[in-house]
Design a protein around this motif. Structure first.
Motif, PDB file in Angstrom:
ATOM      1  N   VAL A  92       0.848  -1.200   0.000  1.00  8.13           N
ATOM      2  CA  VAL A  92       0.000   0.000   0.000  1.00  8.13           C
ATOM      3  C   VAL A  92       0.875   1.239   0.000  1.00  8.13           C
ATOM      4  CG1 VAL A  92      -1.617   1.333   1.405  1.00  8.13           C
ATOM      5  CG2 VAL A  92      -2.006  -1.072   1.033  1.00  8.13           C
ATOM      6  N   LEU A  93       1.996   1.172   0.712  1.00  9.28           N
ATOM      7  CA  LEU A  93       2.889   2.326   0.766  1.00  9.28           C
ATOM      8  C   LEU A  93       3.501   2.650  -0.592  1.00  9.28           C
ATOM      9  CD1 LEU A  93       4.718   1.689   4.164  1.00  9.28           C
ATOM     10  CD2 LEU A  93       2.876   3.300   3.678  1.00  9.28           C
ATOM     11  N   LEU A  94       3.558   1.670  -1.489  1.00 10.40           N
ATOM     12  CA  LEU A  94       4.103   1.924  -2.827  1.00 10.40           C
ATOM     13  C   LEU A  94       3.133   2.722  -3.691  1.00 10.40           C
ATOM     14  CD1 LEU A  94       5.732  -1.533  -3.631  1.00 10.40           C
ATOM     15  CD2 LEU A  94       6.869   0.579  -2.970  1.00 10.40           C
ATOM     16  N   ASN A  95       1.894   2.833  -3.246  1.00  7.64           N
ATOM     17  CA  ASN A  95       0.860   3.632  -3.918  1.00  7.64           C
ATOM     18  C   ASN A  95       0.613   3.193  -5.355  1.00  7.64           C
ATOM     19  OD1 ASN A  95      -0.795   5.410  -2.750  1.00  7.64           O
ATOM     20  ND2 ASN A  95       0.562   7.174  -2.902  1.00  7.64           N
ATOM     21  N   ILE A  96       0.464   1.909  -5.560  1.00  8.93           N
ATOM     22  CA  ILE A  96       0.094   1.409  -6.880  1.00  8.93           C
ATOM     23  C   ILE A  96      -1.389   1.693  -7.054  1.00  8.93           C
ATOM     24  CG2 ILE A  96      -0.051  -0.642  -8.324  1.00  8.93           C
ATOM     25  CD1 ILE A  96       2.298  -1.773  -6.717  1.00  8.93           C
ATOM     26  N   PRO A  97      -1.795   2.358  -8.154  1.00  8.34           N
ATOM     27  CA  PRO A  97      -3.164   2.878  -8.273  1.00  8.34           C
ATOM     28  C   PRO A  97      -4.277   1.862  -8.012  1.00  8.34           C
ATOM     29  CG  PRO A  97      -1.838   3.594 -10.115  1.00  8.34           C
ATOM     30  CD  PRO A  97      -0.996   2.656  -9.317  1.00  8.34           C
ATOM     31  N   VAL A  98      -4.354   0.776  -8.730  1.00  5.04           N
ATOM     32  CA  VAL A  98      -5.486  -0.149  -8.610  1.00  5.04           C
ATOM     33  C   VAL A  98      -5.307  -1.042  -7.388  1.00  5.04           C
ATOM     34  CG1 VAL A  98      -6.727  -2.038  -9.736  1.00  5.04           C
ATOM     35  CG2 VAL A  98      -5.883  -0.114 -11.084  1.00  5.04           C
ATOM     36  N   ILE A  99      -4.126  -1.617  -7.248  1.00  4.44           N
ATOM     37  CA  ILE A  99      -3.880  -2.578  -6.186  1.00  4.44           C
ATOM     38  C   ILE A  99      -3.872  -1.895  -4.825  1.00  4.44           C
ATOM     39  CG2 ILE A  99      -2.212  -4.252  -5.279  1.00  4.44           C
ATOM     40  CD1 ILE A  99      -1.329  -4.722  -8.150  1.00  4.44           C
ATOM     41  N   GLY A 100      -3.344  -0.682  -4.762  1.00  2.00           N
ATOM     42  CA  GLY A 100      -3.233   0.029  -3.488  1.00  2.00           C
ATOM     43  C   GLY A 100      -4.578   0.234  -2.813  1.00  2.00           C
ATOM     44  N   GLY A 101      -5.597   0.602  -3.578  1.00  2.00           N
ATOM     45  CA  GLY A 101      -6.920   0.836  -3.003  1.00  2.00           C
ATOM     46  C   GLY A 101      -7.551  -0.429  -2.457  1.00  2.00           C
ATOM     47  N   VAL A 102      -7.440  -1.520  -3.200  1.00  2.87           N
ATOM     48  CA  VAL A 102      -8.011  -2.796  -2.769  1.00  2.87           C
ATOM     49  C   VAL A 102      -7.297  -3.296  -1.521  1.00  2.87           C
ATOM     50  CG1 VAL A 102      -8.358  -5.208  -3.423  1.00  2.87           C
ATOM     51  CG2 VAL A 102      -8.742  -3.396  -5.095  1.00  2.87           C
ATOM     52  N   ILE A 103      -5.974  -3.226  -1.548  1.00  2.28           N
ATOM     53  CA  ILE A 103      -5.197  -3.702  -0.400  1.00  2.28           C
ATOM     54  C   ILE A 103      -5.429  -2.810   0.802  1.00  2.28           C
ATOM     55  CG2 ILE A 103      -2.852  -4.100   0.459  1.00  2.28           C
ATOM     56  CD1 ILE A 103      -2.104  -4.947  -2.368  1.00  2.28           C
ATOM     57  N   GLY A 104      -5.576  -1.509   0.572  1.00  3.22           N
ATOM     58  CA  GLY A 104      -5.860  -0.592   1.668  1.00  3.22           C
ATOM     59  C   GLY A 104      -7.160  -0.950   2.375  1.00  3.22           C
ATOM     60  N   GLU A 105      -8.163  -1.307   1.597  1.00  5.31           N
ATOM     61  CA  GLU A 105      -9.446  -1.723   2.188  1.00  5.31           C
ATOM     62  C   GLU A 105      -9.287  -3.006   3.007  1.00  5.31           C
ATOM     63  OE1 GLU A 105     -12.447  -0.211   2.269  1.00  5.31           O
ATOM     64  OE2 GLU A 105     -11.386   1.472   1.340  1.00  5.31           O
TER      65      GLU A 105
END
Length: 125
Positions: free
Chosen positions: A101-114
């Motif tokens: 999540v810290l890498l701020n990958i657009p699509v994956i970051g949001g899903v993993i953040g949730e």
């Protein structure tokens, strides 16, 4: 003599050799007629049974209380090991997802953040 006749003669000879070999094998595996052979076979059987600890296994099976306690202990240890292993693997997975999540990958970051928010909410963090 034609080629097919030669092949037939050769196959008959081969069949006869196979039959002779089978007869010899059967003769070797036949029941022992000599007391010495019988004693050797019994000794061989005794050594095999000693090697597999058959007497210990029979004593183990004849004691139901020991059998139950031992199986209960084995099941307890397996369950505890599975729980500890699953906890460690899931903990490592959550740590990996937090770093992702810290890498701020657009699509994956949001899903993993949730997913991380749900896990943290469930753990009370």
């Amino acid at each position: 003599m034609t080629a097919s006749e030669e092949e037939m003669r050769h196959s008959k000879e081969e069949a006869e050799r196979v039959d002779e070999a089978l007869d010899e094998a059967r003769a070797r595996n036949a029941e022992p007629t000599d007391w010495e052979d019988l004693r050797d076979k019994v000794t061989e059987l005794y050594l095999v049974l000693e090697r597999i600890n058959l007497t210990d296994y029979i004593a183990y099976l004849n004691n139901p209380r020991r059998l139950l306690w031992l199986n209960f202990g084995v099941g307890l240890v397996k369950g505890l090991g599975g729980a500890i292993g699953a906890t460690l693997l899931l903990g490592l997975l959550v740590m990996f997802l937090k770093r992702l999540v810290l890498l701020n990958i657009p699509v994956i970051g949001g899903v993993i953040g949730e997913i991380v928010k749900i896990v943290n909410a469930h753990n009370g963090s």
